[in-house]
Write a protein that holds these residues in place. Structure first.
Motif, PDB file in Angstrom:
ATOM      1  N   ASP A 194      42.410  34.104  36.318  1.00 51.08           N
ATOM      2  CA  ASP A 194      42.379  35.356  35.551  1.00 51.08           C
ATOM      3  C   ASP A 194      41.314  36.306  36.126  1.00 51.08           C
ATOM      4  N   ALA A 195      41.765  37.452  36.622  1.00 49.13           N
ATOM      5  CA  ALA A 195      40.826  38.400  37.240  1.00 49.13           C
ATOM      6  C   ALA A 195      39.801  38.927  36.234  1.00 49.13           C
ATOM      7  N   GLU A 227      31.372  40.982  27.214  1.00 52.57           N
ATOM      8  CA  GLU A 227      31.478  42.147  28.112  1.00 52.57           C
ATOM      9  C   GLU A 227      30.183  42.409  28.893  1.00 52.57           C
ATOM     10  N   CYS A 228      29.163  41.587  28.631  1.00 52.76           N
ATOM     11  CA  CYS A 228      27.900  41.714  29.384  1.00 52.76           C
ATOM     12  C   CYS A 228      27.775  40.631  30.457  1.00 52.76           C
ATOM     13  N   ILE A 229      28.880  39.924  30.732  1.00 55.08           N
ATOM     14  CA  ILE A 229      28.831  38.789  31.661  1.00 55.08           C
ATOM     15  C   ILE A 229      29.898  38.964  32.745  1.00 55.08           C
ATOM     16  N   VAL A 230      29.537  38.601  33.981  1.00 57.25           N
ATOM     17  CA  VAL A 230      30.521  38.560  35.065  1.00 57.25           C
ATOM     18  C   VAL A 230      30.328  37.266  35.849  1.00 57.25           C
ATOM     19  N   ILE A 252      25.622  43.173  44.424  1.00 57.68           N
ATOM     20  CA  ILE A 252      24.582  44.127  44.015  1.00 57.68           C
ATOM     21  C   ILE A 252      24.214  45.031  45.189  1.00 57.68           C
ATOM     22  N   PHE A 253      24.092  44.435  46.372  1.00 58.68           N
ATOM     23  CA  PHE A 253      23.812  45.267  47.555  1.00 58.68           C
ATOM     24  C   PHE A 253      24.959  46.252  47.783  1.00 58.68           C
ATOM     25  N   ARG A 254      26.190  45.755  47.709  1.00 55.24           N
ATOM     26  CA  ARG A 254      27.323  46.638  48.007  1.00 55.24           C
ATOM     27  C   ARG A 254      27.414  47.783  47.015  1.00 55.24           C
ATOM     28  N   MET A 255      26.999  47.513  45.780  1.00 57.46           N
ATOM     29  CA  MET A 255      27.143  48.533  44.732  1.00 57.46           C
ATOM     30  C   MET A 255      25.976  49.517  44.679  1.00 57.46           C
ATOM     31  N   TRP A 256      24.781  49.047  44.987  1.00 58.69           N
ATOM     32  CA  TRP A 256      23.622  49.911  44.748  1.00 58.69           C
ATOM     33  C   TRP A 256      22.776  50.236  45.967  1.00 58.69           C
ATOM     34  N   VAL A 257      22.923  49.476  47.051  1.00 59.40           N
ATOM     35  CA  VAL A 257      21.984  49.661  48.172  1.00 59.40           C
ATOM     36  C   VAL A 257      22.678  50.362  49.339  1.00 59.40           C
ATOM     37  N   ALA A 258      22.253  51.581  49.620  1.00 61.58           N
ATOM     38  CA  ALA A 258      22.765  52.319  50.784  1.00 61.58           C
ATOM     39  C   ALA A 258      21.843  52.023  51.970  1.00 61.58           C
ATOM     40  N   PRO A 259      22.345  52.212  53.220  1.00 66.77           N
ATOM     41  CA  PRO A 259      21.475  51.990  54.376  1.00 66.77           C
ATOM     42  C   PRO A 259      20.169  52.769  54.215  1.00 66.77           C
ATOM     43  N   VAL A 299      30.818  46.525  37.602  1.00 62.81           N
ATOM     44  CA  VAL A 299      30.803  45.335  38.472  1.00 62.81           C
ATOM     45  C   VAL A 299      32.193  44.696  38.477  1.00 62.81           C
ATOM     46  N   MET A 300      32.823  44.639  37.310  1.00 60.82           N
ATOM     47  CA  MET A 300      34.168  44.043  37.223  1.00 60.82           C
ATOM     48  C   MET A 300      35.162  44.831  38.081  1.00 60.82           C
ATOM     49  N   ARG A 301      34.936  46.146  38.186  1.00 60.61           N
ATOM     50  CA  ARG A 301      35.854  46.961  38.975  1.00 60.61           C
ATOM     51  C   ARG A 301      35.576  46.840  40.471  1.00 60.61           C
ATOM     52  N   ALA A 302      34.316  46.562  40.821  1.00 62.46           N
ATOM     53  CA  ALA A 302      33.936  46.531  42.246  1.00 62.46           C
ATOM     54  C   ALA A 302      34.101  45.153  42.875  1.00 62.46           C
ATOM     55  N   LYS A 303      34.115  44.098  42.050  1.00 59.30           N
ATOM     56  CA  LYS A 303      34.186  42.737  42.615  1.00 59.30           C
ATOM     57  C   LYS A 303      35.575  42.468  43.195  1.00 59.30           C
ATOM     58  N   GLN A 304      35.653  41.456  44.049  1.00 61.05           N
ATOM     59  CA  GLN A 304      36.959  40.979  44.491  1.00 61.05           C
ATOM     60  C   GLN A 304      37.703  40.507  43.238  1.00 61.05           C
ATOM     61  N   PRO A 305      38.969  40.876  43.060  1.00 57.03           N
ATOM     62  CA  PRO A 305      39.640  40.567  41.787  1.00 57.03           C
ATOM     63  C   PRO A 305      39.650  39.071  41.441  1.00 57.03           C
ATOM     64  N   TYR A 306      39.915  38.243  42.447  1.00 55.10           N
ATOM     65  CA  TYR A 306      40.050  36.800  42.143  1.00 55.10           C
ATOM     66  C   TYR A 306      38.882  36.024  42.753  1.00 55.10           C
ATOM     67  N   ASN A 307      37.679  36.490  42.470  1.00 50.39           N
ATOM     68  CA  ASN A 307      36.509  35.914  43.150  1.00 50.39           C
ATOM     69  C   ASN A 307      36.141  34.527  42.660  1.00 50.39           C
ATOM     70  N   THR A 308      36.479  34.187  41.413  1.00 53.95           N
ATOM     71  CA  THR A 308      36.135  32.851  40.929  1.00 53.95           C
ATOM     72  C   THR A 308      37.409  32.009  40.903  1.00 53.95           C
ATOM     73  N   GLY A 309      37.387  30.866  41.572  1.00 50.77           N
ATOM     74  CA  GLY A 309      38.583  30.034  41.693  1.00 50.77           C
ATOM     75  C   GLY A 309      38.918  29.311  40.402  1.00 50.77           C
ATOM     76  N   ALA A 310      40.190  28.899  40.314  1.00 49.79           N
ATOM     77  CA  ALA A 310      40.665  28.242  39.085  1.00 49.79           C
ATOM     78  C   ALA A 310      39.929  26.932  38.826  1.00 49.79           C
ATOM     79  N   ALA A 311      39.757  26.115  39.862  1.00 50.94           N
ATOM     80  CA  ALA A 311      39.085  24.826  39.679  1.00 50.94           C
ATOM     81  C   ALA A 311      37.626  25.049  39.269  1.00 50.94           C
ATOM     82  N   SER A 312      36.987  26.024  39.910  1.00 48.47           N
ATOM     83  CA  SER A 312      35.575  26.302  39.619  1.00 48.47           C
ATOM     84  C   SER A 312      35.401  26.750  38.167  1.00 48.47           C
ATOM     85  N   GLU A 313      36.287  27.647  37.742  1.00 48.22           N
ATOM     86  CA  GLU A 313      36.208  28.125  36.357  1.00 48.22           C
ATOM     87  C   GLU A 313      36.435  26.988  35.368  1.00 48.22           C
TER      88      GLU A 313
END
Ligand SMILES: Cc1ncc(COP(=O)(O)O)c(C=O)c1O
Length: 376
Positions: free
Chosen positions: A71-72, A90-93, A105-112, A246-260
């Motif tokens: 589930d994405a 809604e405060c957890i990812v 966090i780097f990809r979302m907030w840190v520019a070169p 963060v939910m919009r920027a993350k890879q949609p299926y970043n957490t695997g089924a077995a891991s979850e």
């Protein structure tokens, strides 16, 4: 037309990226020393020697749909974490380990060129990601007792985009001074508290605080307390507006089924995981006391499942080599500040006995001059 050259065409900062220091391939290195695989003791990754909890193992035996994308929206994982932490879902990812969330966090907030600050010695991923994302990386060295240099940190934090602090810190084992939290939040930077080892410590988590504090993100993981390092599952807690992006920027299926599935089952096995954590904490105290008896070793106090030990006058690398000959893997460091240190992750009591005995033997070899490592 000349064909594409992937190396010549690399972005320059990627070409010069220093490699991340990864864990050794213990079994093949031990084999070179004639140590069979079943004698290998891997105490170099701060992992949990007890592995997943019984309920997590049961979940891994098939209580998930491997053929489906997980589930994405991470609905079940976030609901289970919400109940566990007492913070709104809604405060957890969730992330593929907290490592993925550090990168996010780097990809979302840190520019070169943006300034990213930490206090070393600490977890190497912050510096690695800073290199990857072309940040200006500022390390504010810890003081001799490994506490954070508050005034120096607050000074550089004022011009920083993000401050990463591990609490308790890896590899030093101590927590951040509580009185620094408020001034850090007032610094203007995003404060990321990395609580990978918080379940072992007495220190209170800042997860609940992160819900109503936009300048704060708390990172946690199932790798240490829950023994799921190989499944790559961690999570972040922050204000709902932050998690929404963060939910919009993350890879949609970043957490695997077995891991979850294993993570959710772990949250139903808290008592067992806490019992194991208490054993590891007691073992850490026992290890510290035992190593203090060996005059060549100075263990630092630890609030975690690992201990940093100074082998004054000797190279950590030489101690490491002597341990590897006995099939024991621990962590050493190339930087000047920790060149004579080793970090030992806690094993089971029997495994720790083996480490204590091996270090006693190595101490004797050192005093007999057999190790050739007694350089000043
Ligand atoms: C301080 C700290 N943060 C994060 C991590 C990475 O955790 P994960 O396995 O969740 O990526 C580690 C792993 O050693 C760590 O020491």
């Amino acid at each position: 037309m000349a064909r594409f050259d992937p190396i010549a065409s690399l972005r320059p900062h990627i070409r010069s990226l220093p490699p991340y220091e990864v864990l050794a391939d213990a079994v093949s290195i031990a084999a070179e020393h004639g140590v069979p695989a079943d004698q290998v003791l891997q105490l170099d990754g701060n992992e949990n020697p007890y592995g997943p909890s019984p309920k997590a193992l049961e979940a891994l035996r098939g209580k998930y749909a491997a053929e489906r994308y997980a589930d994405a929206t991470q609905g079940r994982l976030r609901a289970a974490l919400s109940a566990h932490l007492g913070v709104p879902a809604e405060c957890i990812v969730g992330g593929a380990g907290s490592d993925e969330l550090i990168d996010l966090i780097f990809r979302m907030w840190v520019a070169p060129g943006d300034r990213v600050v930490t206090c070393g010695p600490t977890f190497g991923m912050y510096a690695f990601d800073a290199g990857l994302h072309e940040a200006e990386f500022v390390d504010v060295p810890r003081l001799d007792d490994w506490s954070v240099d508050g005034p120096a940190l607050l000074e550089v934090a004022r011009d920083a985009k993000v401050v990463f602090l591990a609490t308790p810190n890896n590899p030093t084992g101590n927590s951040l001074q509580a009185e620094l939290v408020e001034p850090l939040l007032d610094s203007g930077a995003l404060i990321v508290m990395d609580e990978a080892y918080i379940e072992f410590a007495e220190t209170e988590s800042l997860a609940a605080r992160a819900v109503s504090e936009p300048a704060l993100i708390v990172l946690r993981t199932f790798s240490k307390w829950a023994g799921l390092a190989g499944l790559r599952i961690g999570y972040g807690v922050a204000a709902a507006e932050t998690i929404d992006v963060v939910m919009r920027a993350k890879q949609p299926y970043n957490t695997g089924a077995a891991s979850e599935a294993a993570a959710i089952a772990s949250l139903n096995d808290v008592e067992e995981l806490d019992r194991r954590a208490a054993i590891l904490r007691a073992e850490c105290e026992r290890m510290v006391a035992a190593l203090r008896q060996q005059e060549w070793l100075e263990p630092y106090p630890s609030e975690t499942n690992f201990v940093l030990v100074r082998a004054a006058g000797h190279q950590g690398a030489d101690v490491n080599e002597a341990l590897r000959r006995r099939g024991i893997f621990i962590r050493t460091y190339g930087n000047e500040q920790l060149r004579d240190c080793i970090r030992i992750s806690m094993g089971t009591p029997e495994q720790n006995d083996r480490v204590i005995a091996a270090l006693a033997e190595i101490g004797n070899e050192l005093s007999a001059g057999e190790l050739g490592a007694a350089s000043g």
